[in-house]
Design an enzyme around this catalytic site. Structure first.
Site, PDB file in Angstrom:
ATOM      1  N   ALA A  17      37.285  34.164  97.570  1.00 25.48           N
ATOM      2  CA  ALA A  17      37.393  34.728  98.919  1.00 25.48           C
ATOM      3  C   ALA A  17      38.639  35.606  98.984  1.00 25.48           C
ATOM      4  O   ALA A  17      39.319  35.812  97.984  1.00 25.48           O
ATOM      5  CB  ALA A  17      37.456  33.601  99.949  1.00 25.48           C
ATOM      6  N   SER A  18      38.945  36.089 100.168  1.00 25.12           N
ATOM      7  CA  SER A  18      40.021  37.064 100.308  1.00 25.12           C
ATOM      8  C   SER A  18      41.395  36.498  99.969  1.00 25.12           C
ATOM      9  O   SER A  18      42.214  37.192  99.372  1.00 25.12           O
ATOM     10  CB  SER A  18      40.031  37.643 101.721  1.00 25.12           C
ATOM     11  OG  SER A  18      40.172  36.598 102.671  1.00 25.12           O
ATOM     12  N   ALA A  20      41.907  33.077  98.640  1.00 25.15           N
ATOM     13  CA  ALA A  20      41.892  31.942  97.716  1.00 25.15           C
ATOM     14  C   ALA A  20      40.614  31.938  96.897  1.00 25.15           C
ATOM     15  O   ALA A  20      39.663  32.655  97.209  1.00 25.15           O
ATOM     16  CB  ALA A  20      42.017  30.632  98.494  1.00 25.15           C
ATOM     17  N   LYS A  36      41.089  24.390  95.539  1.00 23.22           N
ATOM     18  CA  LYS A  36      41.239  25.696  96.188  1.00 23.22           C
ATOM     19  C   LYS A  36      42.649  26.186  95.914  1.00 23.22           C
ATOM     20  O   LYS A  36      43.619  25.470  96.187  1.00 23.22           O
ATOM     21  CB  LYS A  36      40.999  25.558  97.694  1.00 23.22           C
ATOM     22  CG  LYS A  36      41.073  26.866  98.458  1.00 23.22           C
ATOM     23  CD  LYS A  36      40.736  26.628  99.932  1.00 23.22           C
ATOM     24  CE  LYS A  36      40.716  27.911 100.721  1.00 23.22           C
ATOM     25  NZ  LYS A  36      40.330  27.658 102.136  1.00 23.22           N
ATOM     26  N   ASP A 171      36.603  25.419 108.169  1.00 23.71           N
ATOM     27  CA  ASP A 171      36.630  25.542 106.724  1.00 23.71           C
ATOM     28  C   ASP A 171      35.837  24.477 105.993  1.00 23.71           C
ATOM     29  O   ASP A 171      35.719  24.519 104.780  1.00 23.71           O
ATOM     30  CB  ASP A 171      38.072  25.515 106.214  1.00 23.71           C
ATOM     31  CG  ASP A 171      38.823  26.771 106.580  1.00 23.71           C
ATOM     32  OD1 ASP A 171      38.171  27.816 106.734  1.00 23.71           O
ATOM     33  OD2 ASP A 171      40.048  26.701 106.731  1.00 23.71           O
TER      34      ASP A 171
END
Length: 177
Positions: A17-18, A20, A36, A171
């Site tokens: 993702a942006s 992580a 993560k 999340d």
């Protein structure tokens, strides 16, 4: 070091993702986990981008005075504060732990356990759970799930989370890790 924390660690991310990416690993105790990790140098890139956004907001206010009423610099400040919190994975871990506690014993909703010994500002380690992607109808049917029943249970879990607990943690994606 990571060698002491994990006996196996997949270098290739399963999700990117942006800010992580997510890896699968096994702890030195043999537990299957999802890890993560913030992208390298994300803090520097973010601060550079925020500085540019502040400059653009100021420029917009100077060049188009009507935009001042929208307070573009305040909008950028709010964005910066929110993203800085998102980039401290301990907050996400705390939210996940609270959500897990709220649903303890619930047969329809399971939140992975946070591995606090392997969690910090830039790393979040949680229990890895199996499942079927909710958007894979064929796999759901093959596993014996009724999509309508799943939808009903998921909606009930969201309503309990929001209305019973006054809590929402976007999340968490049960079954995807």
């Amino acid at each position: 070091t990571s060698a002491q924390l994990y006996v196996a660690f997949e270098e290739e991310a399963i999700v990117a993702a942006s800010i992580a990416h997510l890896h699968v690993a096994n702890t030195s105790e043999g537990d299957a986990v999802a890890v993560k990790i913030l992208r390298p140098d994300i803090d520097t890139a973010f601060e550079r981008d925020i500085a540019l956004f502040f400059w653009l907001a100021g420029l917009a206010e100077r060049l188009e005075p009507r935009l001042r009423r929208l307070k573009p610099r305040d909008v950028v400040l709010t964005l910066a504060q929110s993203v800085r919190l998102e980039m401290d994975l301990r907050f996400e871990a705390a939210g996940a732990s609270e959500l897990r506690d709220n649903f303890k014993g619930d047969p329809d909703f399971r939140v992975p356990r946070v591995d606090w010994a392997r969690t910090g500002r830039g790393v979040l380690t949680i229990e890895r759970v199996g499942g079927v992607r909710v958007d894979d109808k064929a796999a759901l049917l093959a596993a014996g799930f009724d999509p309508r029943e799943l939808l009903s249970r998921a909606a009930a879990s969201v309503f309990r989370q929001v209305f019973r607990d006054g809590f929402f943690h976007a999340d968490q994606h049960p079954g995807n890790l």
